[in-house]
Design a protein around this motif. Sequence first.
Motif, PDB file in Angstrom:
ATOM      1  N   GLU A 195       0.832  -1.209   0.000  1.00  0.00           N
ATOM      2  CA  GLU A 195       0.000   0.000   0.000  1.00  0.00           C
ATOM      3  C   GLU A 195       0.869   1.263   0.000  1.00  0.00           C
ATOM      4  O   GLU A 195       0.555   2.244  -0.689  1.00  0.00           O
ATOM      5  CB  GLU A 195      -0.917  -0.020   1.240  1.00  0.00           C
ATOM      6  N   ARG A 196       1.985   1.211   0.737  1.00  0.00           N
ATOM      7  CA  ARG A 196       2.866   2.383   0.827  1.00  0.00           C
ATOM      8  C   ARG A 196       3.604   2.630  -0.498  1.00  0.00           C
ATOM      9  O   ARG A 196       3.935   3.752  -0.822  1.00  0.00           O
ATOM     10  CB  ARG A 196       3.842   2.203   1.982  1.00  0.00           C
ATOM     11  N   ARG A 197       3.850   1.579  -1.250  1.00  0.00           N
ATOM     12  CA  ARG A 197       4.439   1.764  -2.584  1.00  0.00           C
ATOM     13  C   ARG A 197       3.460   2.520  -3.494  1.00  0.00           C
ATOM     14  O   ARG A 197       3.864   3.340  -4.315  1.00  0.00           O
ATOM     15  CB  ARG A 197       4.782   0.404  -3.207  1.00  0.00           C
ATOM     16  N   GLU A 198       2.185   2.214  -3.325  1.00  0.00           N
ATOM     17  CA  GLU A 198       1.157   2.871  -4.151  1.00  0.00           C
ATOM     18  C   GLU A 198       0.880   4.299  -3.689  1.00  0.00           C
ATOM     19  O   GLU A 198       0.635   5.186  -4.503  1.00  0.00           O
ATOM     20  CB  GLU A 198      -0.154   2.058  -4.085  1.00  0.00           C
ATOM     21  N   ASN A 199       0.907   4.487  -2.367  1.00  0.00           N
ATOM     22  CA  ASN A 199       0.564   5.798  -1.794  1.00  0.00           C
ATOM     23  C   ASN A 199       1.626   6.210  -0.773  1.00  0.00           C
ATOM     24  O   ASN A 199       1.390   6.165   0.438  1.00  0.00           O
ATOM     25  CB  ASN A 199      -0.813   5.726  -1.110  1.00  0.00           C
ATOM     26  N   PRO A 200       2.813   6.613  -1.257  1.00  0.00           N
ATOM     27  CA  PRO A 200       3.895   6.951  -0.322  1.00  0.00           C
ATOM     28  C   PRO A 200       3.569   8.182   0.505  1.00  0.00           C
ATOM     29  O   PRO A 200       2.829   9.072   0.068  1.00  0.00           O
ATOM     30  CB  PRO A 200       5.092   7.205  -1.249  1.00  0.00           C
ATOM     31  N   GLY A 201       4.123   8.187   1.715  1.00  0.00           N
ATOM     32  CA  GLY A 201       3.973   9.336   2.603  1.00  0.00           C
ATOM     33  C   GLY A 201       5.337   9.880   2.983  1.00  0.00           C
ATOM     34  O   GLY A 201       6.327   9.666   2.268  1.00  0.00           O
ATOM     35  N   ASP A 202       5.390  10.532   4.148  1.00  0.00           N
ATOM     36  CA  ASP A 202       6.650  11.144   4.587  1.00  0.00           C
ATOM     37  C   ASP A 202       7.306  10.306   5.683  1.00  0.00           C
ATOM     38  O   ASP A 202       8.057  10.824   6.501  1.00  0.00           O
ATOM     39  CB  ASP A 202       6.362  12.570   5.101  1.00  0.00           C
TER      40      ASP A 202
END
Length: 407
Positions: A195-202
């Motif tokens: 999920e983080r690959r699709e929607n990276p954050g900080d």
Amino acid sequence: MSTAQVPDILSPAFAADPYPAYRLMRDTAPLIWHEATRSYLISRYADVERVFKDRNGEFTTDNYDWQIEPVHGRTILQLDGREHAVRRALVAPAFRGSDLREKFLPVIERNSRELIDAFRHSGAADLVDDYATRFPVNVIADMLGLDKADHARFHRWYTSVIAFLGNLSGDPEVAAAGERTRVEFAAYMLPVIRERRENPGDDLLSTLCAAEVDGVRMSDEDIKAFCSLLLAAGGETTDKAVAGIFANLLRHPDQFAAVRADRDLIPRAFAETLRYTPPVQMIMRQSATEVTLSGGTIPAGATVTCLIGAANRDESRFRDPDRFDIFRDDLTTTTAFSAADHVAFALGRHFCVGALLAKAEVETGVGQLLDAMPDMRLADGFEPVEEGVFTRGPRRLPVRFTPVPAT
């Protein structure tokens, strides 16, 4: 070599207080074949330093294939040469310099403050249960951008992993629990990574997903294994270091008063605690060739148990080594930890990548605890007792203080 007088590292006498045994080993049996763990024990500073620095390619981390892969998966610790250099280059920037200061110091400060605010009004706390065991796990979960609601689960997992790593006697239930943790952690983390690959954050997890060196990126499995390692290693060392600093200082009131009066002494207290009562007491390596050390020769392909707790009390390296002294002049406390004289974080290319994170956590946490409890003292009649063989620290540390309202 004479081993008859040395308590076995799996004996109750050793668990109660390993330091006299360490001295006997250094003096009379610096190389011991230990049948139960199928490893050679080394105890002198010069030998442990040589194994960790490994300037001649004599030692590997191949032992981690059976020692840690069952709980973490394949980690950076098992890699050598270019593969290790590239993986380390992918993860290291998050743990040093501007990233650590700007992105993660506020996370460290906030998590410490939240824990202290829960007990600062009460006048009593157990520094282990109420603070030290929770603080580093909370910080790492926060850095990775994981759900705070899951912190209790992370803590259970890291406790299970540390028990597996320290399972020197081969208890099958401890082994099975550790292997279950690997499955549970993977089931939790892999969907989060995708999920983080699709929607990276900080957050750190997003940074690891995007990191690239020479066209190489970390796989989902690489990242999961690194997070597992970070949670266990980062949790256990900081947990026991915070508890150890206060246990040592509370036993030495003059030094405690000095640290209270001058917070610039906290790094000295941290370094001396790592030397005097290191949280991780032993680290294993594997010999790549036949090697001669103090006391004899180790064959190729053997497991070598480096006794950090013994090396750090070696009188040939440290003056009056069985005395806790934050003012000693034979221990570097100001330079980067990669130049550390104690071997609590290992040395060389496998020097702990999270050492500066641990340093930031400990120095922040100790400072905030001193602010909240300026007259901290041990609970009446309580004497700190260390427990553990592979990792070691106080199980409890009840203190009393004048309550201070949250600011």
